[in-house]
Design a protein around this motif. Structure first.
Motif, PDB file in Angstrom:
ATOM      1  N   UNK A  77      -2.427  -3.797   6.668  1.00 42.27           N
ATOM      2  CA  UNK A  77      -3.290  -2.722   6.191  1.00 42.27           C
ATOM      3  C   UNK A  77      -4.391  -3.277   5.292  1.00 42.27           C
ATOM      4  N   UNK A  78      -5.624  -2.798   5.503  1.00 43.57           N
ATOM      5  CA  UNK A  78      -6.731  -3.192   4.626  1.00 43.57           C
ATOM      6  C   UNK A  78      -7.238  -1.969   3.862  1.00 43.57           C
ATOM      7  N   UNK A  79      -7.836  -0.998   4.550  1.00 43.90           N
ATOM      8  CA  UNK A  79      -8.339   0.197   3.878  1.00 43.90           C
ATOM      9  C   UNK A  79      -8.678   1.258   4.909  1.00 43.90           C
ATOM     10  N   UNK A  80      -8.657   2.500   4.490  1.00 45.80           N
ATOM     11  CA  UNK A  80      -9.169   3.598   5.298  1.00 45.80           C
ATOM     12  C   UNK A  80     -10.686   3.622   5.117  1.00 45.80           C
ATOM     13  N   UNK A  81     -11.420   3.137   6.108  1.00 46.48           N
ATOM     14  CA  UNK A  81     -12.872   3.015   5.961  1.00 46.48           C
ATOM     15  C   UNK A  81     -13.578   4.365   5.929  1.00 46.48           C
ATOM     16  N   UNK A  82     -12.877   5.420   6.248  1.00 43.31           N
ATOM     17  CA  UNK A  82     -13.479   6.741   6.173  1.00 43.31           C
ATOM     18  C   UNK A  82     -13.397   7.361   4.796  1.00 43.31           C
ATOM     19  N   UNK A  83     -12.606   6.749   3.912  1.00 36.93           N
ATOM     20  CA  UNK A  83     -12.444   7.290   2.559  1.00 36.93           C
ATOM     21  C   UNK A  83     -13.661   6.956   1.706  1.00 36.93           C
ATOM     22  N   UNK A  84     -14.030   7.873   0.844  1.00 36.72           N
ATOM     23  CA  UNK A  84     -15.196   7.693  -0.027  1.00 36.72           C
ATOM     24  C   UNK A  84     -14.776   7.047  -1.342  1.00 36.72           C
ATOM     25  N   UNK A  85     -15.735   6.559  -2.131  1.00 41.84           N
ATOM     26  CA  UNK A  85     -15.380   6.069  -3.461  1.00 41.84           C
ATOM     27  C   UNK A  85     -14.651   7.107  -4.304  1.00 41.84           C
ATOM     28  N   UNK A  86     -15.026   8.373  -4.185  1.00 39.20           N
ATOM     29  CA  UNK A  86     -14.342   9.400  -4.960  1.00 39.20           C
ATOM     30  C   UNK A  86     -12.888   9.562  -4.520  1.00 39.20           C
ATOM     31  N   UNK A  87     -12.602   9.309  -3.232  1.00 36.64           N
ATOM     32  CA  UNK A  87     -11.212   9.308  -2.757  1.00 36.64           C
ATOM     33  C   UNK A  87     -10.423   8.150  -3.354  1.00 36.64           C
ATOM     34  N   UNK A  88     -11.156   7.066  -3.704  1.00 34.82           N
ATOM     35  CA  UNK A  88     -10.556   5.876  -4.307  1.00 34.82           C
ATOM     36  C   UNK A  88      -9.317   5.432  -3.549  1.00 34.82           C
ATOM     37  N   UNK A  89      -9.483   5.023  -2.294  1.00 34.55           N
ATOM     38  CA  UNK A  89      -8.315   4.693  -1.464  1.00 34.55           C
ATOM     39  C   UNK A  89      -7.606   3.430  -1.930  1.00 34.55           C
ATOM     40  N   UNK A  90      -6.348   3.318  -1.539  1.00 37.02           N
ATOM     41  CA  UNK A  90      -5.607   2.079  -1.772  1.00 37.02           C
ATOM     42  C   UNK A  90      -6.111   1.004  -0.814  1.00 37.02           C
ATOM     43  N   UNK A  91      -6.076  -0.214  -1.288  1.00 38.95           N
ATOM     44  CA  UNK A  91      -6.484  -1.367  -0.477  1.00 38.95           C
ATOM     45  C   UNK A  91      -5.283  -2.280  -0.255  1.00 38.95           C
ATOM     46  N   UNK A  92      -5.220  -2.883   0.929  1.00 42.34           N
ATOM     47  CA  UNK A  92      -4.202  -3.896   1.266  1.00 42.34           C
ATOM     48  C   UNK A  92      -2.815  -3.484   0.755  1.00 42.34           C
ATOM     49  N   UNK A  93      -2.362  -2.343   1.191  1.00 43.79           N
ATOM     50  CA  UNK A  93      -1.129  -1.745   0.661  1.00 43.79           C
ATOM     51  C   UNK A  93       0.102  -2.614   0.905  1.00 43.79           C
ATOM     52  N   UNK A  94       0.072  -3.443   1.935  1.00 47.14           N
ATOM     53  CA  UNK A  94       1.233  -4.278   2.250  1.00 47.14           C
ATOM     54  C   UNK A  94       1.163  -5.649   1.591  1.00 47.14           C
ATOM     55  N   UNK A  95       0.056  -5.957   0.950  1.00 48.86           N
ATOM     56  CA  UNK A  95      -0.118  -7.309   0.413  1.00 48.86           C
ATOM     57  C   UNK A  95       0.718  -7.518  -0.844  1.00 48.86           C
ATOM     58  N   UNK A  96       1.066  -8.759  -1.077  1.00 47.44           N
ATOM     59  CA  UNK A  96       1.757  -9.159  -2.302  1.00 47.44           C
ATOM     60  C   UNK A  96       1.131 -10.464  -2.784  1.00 47.44           C
ATOM     61  N   UNK A  97       0.677 -10.449  -4.029  1.00 48.70           N
ATOM     62  CA  UNK A  97       0.025 -11.624  -4.600  1.00 48.70           C
ATOM     63  C   UNK A  97       0.129 -11.528  -6.110  1.00 48.70           C
ATOM     64  N   UNK A  98      -0.351 -12.547  -6.793  1.00 49.70           N
ATOM     65  CA  UNK A  98      -0.385 -12.536  -8.242  1.00 49.70           C
ATOM     66  C   UNK A  98      -1.652 -13.239  -8.707  1.00 49.70           C
ATOM     67  N   UNK A  99      -2.444 -12.541  -9.494  1.00 53.95           N
ATOM     68  CA  UNK A  99      -3.715 -13.087  -9.978  1.00 53.95           C
ATOM     69  C   UNK A  99      -3.504 -14.398 -10.728  1.00 53.95           C
ATOM     70  N   UNK A 100      -2.529 -14.439 -11.625  1.00 55.08           N
ATOM     71  CA  UNK A 100      -2.303 -15.643 -12.433  1.00 55.08           C
ATOM     72  C   UNK A 100      -1.862 -16.816 -11.564  1.00 55.08           C
ATOM     73  N   UNK A 101      -1.021 -16.560 -10.586  1.00 55.76           N
ATOM     74  CA  UNK A 101      -0.574 -17.627  -9.694  1.00 55.76           C
ATOM     75  C   UNK A 101      -1.764 -18.260  -8.982  1.00 55.76           C
ATOM     76  N   UNK A 102      -2.726 -17.442  -8.594  1.00 55.76           N
ATOM     77  CA  UNK A 102      -3.903 -17.980  -7.912  1.00 55.76           C
ATOM     78  C   UNK A 102      -4.837 -18.699  -8.875  1.00 55.76           C
ATOM     79  N   UNK A 103      -4.900 -18.249 -10.135  1.00 56.06           N
ATOM     80  CA  UNK A 103      -5.713 -18.973 -11.121  1.00 56.06           C
ATOM     81  C   UNK A 103      -5.136 -20.361 -11.385  1.00 56.06           C
ATOM     82  N   UNK A 104      -3.826 -20.495 -11.260  1.00 54.09           N
ATOM     83  CA  UNK A 104      -3.141 -21.758 -11.582  1.00 54.09           C
ATOM     84  C   UNK A 104      -2.769 -22.549 -10.327  1.00 54.09           C
ATOM     85  N   UNK A 105      -3.375 -22.219  -9.203  1.00 55.91           N
ATOM     86  CA  UNK A 105      -2.939 -22.806  -7.931  1.00 55.91           C
ATOM     87  C   UNK A 105      -3.300 -24.284  -7.782  1.00 55.91           C
TER      88      UNK A 105
END
Length: 692
Positions: A77-105
């Motif tokens: 899943x990436x995004x519902x491209x029909x959703x507007x900014x006001x709908x504020x859709x979820x992005x990449x709902x199936x993804x799992x990551x960690x910002x800090x892990x990538x900063x320290x990669x």
């Protein structure tokens, strides 16, 4: 030095200041080739790539994840491209990551690379040490802080507060907090107690970390003496305060009963772990300037901050291993997160705590001494340096410098000229715009494109930016389609045990802040013009100011409420102050602005020098020296709407030369007072040389 105003009809050849030596080898061009190969396309230019990126946003952001080798699992899943900014859709709902892990990669592949260099201002009786930390040392230090946070019972969703200088420990805290899913929020050392209280009261952090003091402009500024007043004023004080010994104790003492950073850190060697989080989980809370009340607590999503920082730093900026990146910032500004987020590229970052102007040569000496390749600052600093230290290239080598980035306020064409004539000819000058609202950049530098005088180079890939005006005419900057760095909302969000009325109020305020009408479009608040495309850049951007009442003296943004809240107590009422209005007066050819405070006194009372001095002192103590108005003027009346709301924006326009006919008198309760502001504006513009 005079700074010419921007031309609204730029000429391609005369305005061209810099071109990339080999655009085909930039990351943007390599990414375009990757897209052509992946999707069997034949995109030829940046404009082609930009238009594809906004018409195929799911494919763009998915491909960016792959191209940047994000550590984590993307999912389908990436995004519902029909959703507007006001709908504020979820992005990449199936993804799992960690910002800090990538900063320290890079900590294990290049363990001995320098990750961070910390520099601080010295005083007459103190020489600040230089600190360097390698990738592996940083990784281990984050692990120690992480284990200490867990030992304090900190869990996913808990808030961690920080108040202090731009120091290594602040970076460690934001990384450690992110590693376990806690939410980081920070305030700079120059924030007054009231400003810190307004922020902490909203988020109620479990822990608060404070530097014992900083040196700024040669003066030692302790913070610990301010803590008792802060703790007493908070509705729910943090469970514990930990003090970071930035200055020696003989300069900024620490009570014996307060826990110090080195005591708090886990002393044992152990594994640094990372909780894989959802793309839409919160990572940090940044605060707006507080234009229409208390500062807005803006919650950003961790996956968006990760993916877009790679787009910004690596794809658009070509920052990578071997680069040395410096941005002058404080932890109270989003540029702190912007700088730290470049660790994911493998670059070395430099932190500096202190005044950038006490010695005008200091930051340029840093470039030569540490081999800085990307140098970030504010337009105001460049403007001051152009007058006080103009012949930079004659005094410094700057051989490693590849990019000069500028933000905080528009960079006038005259400063582009000065940089290329007096600093360095072969350098990318990247004026950038975005802000706290998105904690990133909507439009900015791109290493594959030329630089034109006075223009932001390009709209960033993946953001459907336009204006709400006719083509080729000024208007408010808008984003027409949903984007992954849209905030989750204002704090408090659902699910964090805050009263329902506070949650609903935050949702309502979020909608009112960014959306108008029924089209669901994001209104960003910048007044801009998108220029016709040149060199296939899809159109540059001319910044023309703010569309709201945010004050921006010297590139330091804050809201009128910061001033009003100091002056609207019973004390000032007893002194005769009835009403106030604060706006910005453009100066320096439009390159800067001064804060003007208008004061209506009761009856026949007079705004005398004693009261003016008190106003300035109280604002400085409650907020900061940067908040103190340059002009404080008594007026006969303060204009208000029919619902008795002050009208900053119309008065700001009037004093800067707009016609009185631009204001609809039917919307005001007391329109007769407008003529007084027209006359005051004429006088002030003449005083500032802005009447030409």
């Amino acid at each position: 030095m005079s700074l010419p105003s921007l031309s609204l009809n730029p000429d391609t050849q005369s305005d061209l200041l810099w071109t990339p030596s080999d655009p085909s080898q930039t990351q943007t061009s390599l990414f375009r080739e990757h897209i052509n190969s992946t999707y069997s396309l034949s995109l030829q230019t940046y404009q082609d790539l930009y238009e594809w990126s906004i018409s195929h946003r799911a494919d763009f952001w998915s491909s960016l994840w792959d191209f940047q080798n994000v550590v984590g699992c993307k999912g389908k899943h990436i995004v519902d491209e029909g959703a507007s900014p006001e709908n504020n859709p979820s992005w990449l709902e199936e993804s799992r990551s960690n910002w800090a892990e990538n900063q320290l990669r890079h900590s294990h592949s290049y363990p001995n690379d320098i990750a961070i260099i910390q520099l601080s201002e010295s005083s007459s009786n103190y020489t600040a040490p230089e600190k360097k930390i390698t990738q592996l040392e940083l990784y281990k230090l984050v692990g120690r802080a992480q284990r200490s946070l867990i030992g304090e019972g900190i869990q996913k969703g808990d808030r961690i507060g920080y108040w202090g200088g731009n120091v290594l420990e602040a970076v460690v805290l934001v990384l450690a907090s992110s590693s376990i899913g806690a939410i980081f929020s920070s305030a700079a050392s120059d924030f007054g107690v009231d400003g810190v209280k307004e922020r902490l009261d909203q988020i109620k952090p479990k822990l608060l970390f404070v530097t014992n003091g900083v040196v700024y402009n040669g003066v030692i500024r302790p913070l610990i003496p301010l803590l008792p007043k802060l703790m007493k004023s908070l509705k729910k004080p943090p469970e514990k305060v930990i003090v970071i010994e930035h200055l020696p104790e003989q300069l900024a003492g620490i009570p014996n009963d307060m826990e110090r950073w080195n005591q708090w850190l886990d002393p044992n060697e152990g594994e640094t772990t990372f909780e894989r989080l959802g793309f839409n989980d919160p990572i940090w809370i940044l605060f707006s300037s507080g234009t229409t009340g208390k500062p807005k607590a803006i919650v950003h999503r961790q996956g968006g901050m990760l993916l877009d920082s790679l787009r910004e730093h690596h794809l658009a900026g070509d920052i990578g291993r071997g680069d040395v990146f410096f941005y002058y910032t404080t932890p109270g500004w989003m540029m702190f997160q912007y700088l730290v987020s470049s660790l994911s590229t493998g670059a070395t970052i430099i932190l500096y705590e202190g005044s950038p102007l006490k010695d005008p040569s200091y930051l340029f000496n840093m470039i030569d001494q540490y081999g800085i390749t990307i140098f970030g600052t504010s337009a105001k600093w460049l403007e001051v340096i152009s007058k006080t230290y103009p012949d930079v290239k004659d005094l410094h080598e700057l051989s490693t410098l590849k990019q000069i980035l500028s933000t905080g306020s528009p960079l006038p064409g005259g400063l582009f000229d000065w940089i290329y004539e007096k600093v360095k000819k072969d350098v990318l000058v990247g004026s950038i715009t975005g802000g706290t609202d998105i904690c990133s950049v909507f439009a900015g530098r791109n290493t594959s494109l030329p630089v034109y005088r006075g223009e932001i180079q390009s709209r960033m890939l993946g953001f459907a930016l336009d204006t709400d005006g006719p083509p080729n005419q000024p208007g408010e900057l808008i984003c027409k389609q949903a984007f992954p760095i849209e905030p989750l909302g204002f704090w408090p969000l659902d699910g964090y045990d805050f009263p329902e009325d506070e949650v609903e109020s935050a949702k309502k305020r979020f909608k009112e802040s960014y959306f108008k009408g029924d089209k669901g479009i994001w209104y960003h608040g910048d007044y801009v013009r998108i220029t016709p495309s040149r060199s296939s850049n899809s159109g540059g951007i001319l910044m023309l100011g703010r569309s709201d009442g945010v004050l921006n003296p010297g590139g330091i943004r804050f809201g009128p409420t910061d001033i009003y809240s100091v002056l609207e107590g019973s004390e000032y009422s007893q002194l005769g102050v009835e009403e106030t209005l604060v706006v910005g007066l453009m100066v320096e050819g439009g390159a800067d602005e001064k804060v003007v405070l208008f004061v209506k006194m009761k009856g026949n009372r007079t705004l005398d020098d004693t009261l003016i001095k008190k106003i300035k002192t109280d604002i400085r103590l409650a907020r900061s020296a940067r908040h103190v108005p340059s002009k404080i003027i008594q007026v006969s009346d303060i204009p208000v709407t029919l619902t008795n709301k002050r009208v900053e924006v119309p008065i700001m326009k009037l004093i800067n030369g707009a016609s009185i006919s631009s204001i609809n008198p039917a919307t005001l309760r007391n329109p007769d007072c407008l003529e007084e502001y027209v006359k005051l504006g004429e006088r002030m513009r003449k005083e500032e040389g802005m009447d030409g």
